[in-house]
Design an enzyme around this catalytic site. Structure first.
Site, PDB file in Angstrom:
ATOM      1  NE  ARG A   1      -5.977 -43.989   6.187  1.00  0.00           N
ATOM      2  CZ  ARG A   1      -6.292 -43.341   5.280  1.00  0.00           C
ATOM      3  NH1 ARG A   1      -7.104 -42.048   5.476  1.00  0.00           N
ATOM      4  NH2 ARG A   1      -6.043 -43.551   4.101  1.00  0.00           N
TER       5      ARG A   1
ATOM      6  CE  LYS B   1     -10.226 -36.644   0.075  1.00  0.00           C
ATOM      7  NZ  LYS B   1      -9.427 -38.032   0.475  1.00  0.00           N
TER       8      LYS B   1
ATOM      9  NE  ARG C   1      -8.268 -40.004  -5.436  1.00  0.00           N
ATOM     10  CZ  ARG C   1      -8.650 -40.957  -4.629  1.00  0.00           C
ATOM     11  NH1 ARG C   1      -9.951 -40.722  -4.284  1.00  0.00           N
ATOM     12  NH2 ARG C   1      -7.735 -41.905  -4.125  1.00  0.00           N
TER      13      ARG C   1
ATOM     14  NE  ARG D   1      -3.594 -43.447  -0.968  1.00  0.00           N
ATOM     15  CZ  ARG D   1      -3.882 -43.439   0.224  1.00  0.00           C
ATOM     16  NH1 ARG D   1      -3.078 -44.476   1.085  1.00  0.00           N
ATOM     17  NH2 ARG D   1      -5.002 -42.920   0.673  1.00  0.00           N
TER      18      ARG D   1
ATOM     19  NE  ARG E   1      -7.417 -47.183   2.749  1.00  0.00           N
ATOM     20  CZ  ARG E   1      -7.854 -46.050   2.359  1.00  0.00           C
ATOM     21  NH1 ARG E   1      -8.858 -45.381   3.063  1.00  0.00           N
ATOM     22  NH2 ARG E   1      -7.060 -45.315   1.588  1.00  0.00           N
TER      23      ARG E   1
HETATM   24  P1  AMP Z   1      -8.942 -43.661  -1.524  1.00  0.00           P
HETATM   25  O1  AMP Z   1      -9.611 -44.496  -0.641  1.00  0.00           O
HETATM   26  O2  AMP Z   1     -10.036 -42.350  -1.805  1.00  0.00           O
HETATM   27  O3  AMP Z   1      -7.854 -43.085  -1.021  1.00  0.00           O
HETATM   28  O4  AMP Z   1      -8.749 -44.640  -2.902  1.00  0.00           O
HETATM   29  C1  AMP Z   1      -7.935 -45.461  -2.729  1.00  0.00           C
HETATM   30  C2  AMP Z   1      -7.640 -46.108  -4.272  1.00  0.00           C
HETATM   31  O5  AMP Z   1      -8.704 -46.092  -4.828  1.00  0.00           O
HETATM   32  C3  AMP Z   1      -6.940 -44.817  -4.858  1.00  0.00           C
HETATM   33  O6  AMP Z   1      -5.445 -44.825  -4.520  1.00  0.00           O
HETATM   34  C4  AMP Z   1      -7.232 -45.293  -6.375  1.00  0.00           C
HETATM   35  O7  AMP Z   1      -6.399 -46.245  -6.627  1.00  0.00           O
HETATM   36  C5  AMP Z   1      -8.632 -45.790  -6.297  1.00  0.00           C
HETATM   37  N1  AMP Z   1      -9.517 -44.475  -6.748  1.00  0.00           N
HETATM   38  C6  AMP Z   1     -10.422 -44.180  -5.647  1.00  0.00           C
HETATM   39  N2  AMP Z   1     -11.224 -43.201  -6.040  1.00  0.00           N
HETATM   40  C7  AMP Z   1     -10.825 -43.191  -7.330  1.00  0.00           C
HETATM   41  C8  AMP Z   1     -11.234 -41.893  -8.334  1.00  0.00           C
HETATM   42  N3  AMP Z   1     -12.071 -41.170  -8.190  1.00  0.00           N
HETATM   43  N4  AMP Z   1     -10.371 -42.212  -9.548  1.00  0.00           N
HETATM   44  C9  AMP Z   1      -9.246 -42.909  -9.659  1.00  0.00           C
HETATM   45  N5  AMP Z   1      -9.048 -43.998  -8.722  1.00  0.00           N
HETATM   46  C10 AMP Z   1      -9.533 -43.892  -7.595  1.00  0.00           C
END
Ligand code: AMP
Length: 256
Positions: free
Chosen positions: A162, A44, A123, A206, A195
Site C-alpha cells: 500500500r 475499505k 472502532r 493493529r 504510512r
Molecule cells: P486507520 O487509518 O483508520 O487505520 O487509522 C490509523 C490509526 O489512527 C489507528 O491505528 C489508530 O491509532 C488511530 N485511529 C483512527 N481511528 C480511530 C478510532 N476510531 N479509534 C481509535 N483510534 C483511531
C-alpha cells in the site's frame, strides 16, 4: 463547481475542523450514509475513496485526522491530539473520548447532502454507542454498516504494497492499483509514501487491536440488523460493484 472543489469542502471541514459549505455539494440525488468495518488492509479505504469519487459522498476517515495533525507544529495541537499521535505511531487505538470529541466537533460533515462514508470510526463499542447518540441528536439515520471480509494471507500482501499520497490521502497499491507515474499521486501530483502504521511492527499491533476492540462491533451492528457483509476479494472495481449491488446503492438512479 469541480469535483476537486467539492471534495475540498468536506476535506477541510473534516481534517482541519473548518466550517463546512454544504452548498458546495451539487449531488441533487438521495443521500447514502454508511459505516465501513473490516480489518486493516482489507481495502475499505479504497472502497470508501471510490464511493466518494463516484457517488459524491464525503469520505470521513478518523485516521486521516491524526495523520494530518502529525504534520502540524506540536504547539498548534491540543494536548489530547498530541497524545493521540503517539498512539497512532505505535499502531494502538487512540482513547475513545478523544476520538468521540473529534467526531462530535466535526458533526457538520455528517450533514453533507450526498451523504458520507465513515472509515475507521466507530472502532469500539463505546464509540459506536456515542455515534448512535450523535446521529440521533443530529436527526440522521445510517443506511447500513458495510463489513468487508478477506482471508488473512491476502490482507498481509495488500498492506505490504500500500502507498498513500502524503498530500490528498489517495490510496494506491504497487501491484493492484499502481499510480500512472511511480511514486506520484494521479490526483494531485503529491509524493506517495508508506504510512507509518503500515510498517511491519505497527501492522502486527493493529491486527491484534482489531481482533480485541473492533471485531465486537460486528455483533453490535448485527444485533441491530444493520450489518451488510461483503467479500473484499478481487480488484477495487469488483469490490465497488459488489458493494453497490449488495447494499442497494444506485448511481444517479441507475444501478452502479
Ligand atoms: P486507520 O487509518 O483508520 O487505520 O487509522 C490509523 C490509526 O489512527 C489507528 O491505528 C489508530 O491509532 C488511530 N485511529 C483512527 N481511528 C480511530 C478510532 N476510531 N479509534 C481509535 N483510534 C483511531
Amino acid at each position: 463547481m469541480t469535483t476537486r472543489n467539492t471534495k475540498q469542502a468536506w476535506l477541510d471541514a473534516w481534517l482541519q475542523a473548518k466550517p463546512i459549505d454544504l452548498n458546495a455539494c451539487k449531488c441533487g440525488g438521495r443521500a447514502y450514509r454508511f459505516v465501513l468495518l473490516g480489518a486493516p488492509g482489507v481495502g475499505k479505504g479504497t472502497v470508501a475513496q471510490m464511493m466518494a469519487e463516484r457517488l459524491g459522498l464525503a469520505h470521513l476517515a478518523t485516521g486521516d485526522i491524526f495523520r494530518a495533525a502529525k504534520s502540524l507544529p506540536a504547539a498548534s495541537l491540543s494536548p489530547a491530539l498530541q497524545e493521540a499521535i503517539g498512539y497512532m505511531q505505535r499502531g494502538e487505538l487512540v482513547p475513545d473520548q478523544t476520538v468521540i470529541d473529534l467526531v462530535r466537533e466535526r458533526r457538520a460533515c455528517l450533514h453533507w447532502p450526498a451523504g458520507f462514508v465513515l472509515d475507521g470510526f466507530p472502532r469500539t463499542v463505546p464509540q459506536a454507542e456515542a455515534f448512535e447518540q450523535l446521529m440521533r441528536a443530529e436527526n440522521l439515520a445510517l443506511d447500513g454498516v458495510l463489513n468487508f471480509e478477506l482471508p488473512i494471507e491476502t490482507i498481509v500482501a495488500r498492506l505490504g504494497g500500500r502507498r498513500t499520497c502524503s498530500k490528498c490521502k489517495a490510496v494506491y497499491h504497487v501491484v493492484n492499483m499502481p499510480p500512472k507515474v511511480d511514486g506520484i499521486c494521479d490526483n494531485c501530483g503529491g509524493p506517495l509514501i508508506i504510512r507509518e502504521d503500515d510498517r511491519p511492527d505497527a501492522i502486527r499491533v493493529r491486527m491484534d487491536v482489531y481482533q480485541k476492540s473492533t471485531a465486537p462491533l460486528i455483533e453490535y451492528y448485527r444485533s441491530r440488523n444493520m450489518l451488510i457483509t461483503i467479500s473484499a476479494e478481487g480488484t477495487p472495481d469488483d469490490v465497488f460493484a459488489r458493494t453497490c449491488k449488495t447494499a442497494g446503492i444506485r448511481c444517479g438512479g441507475n444501478p452502479c
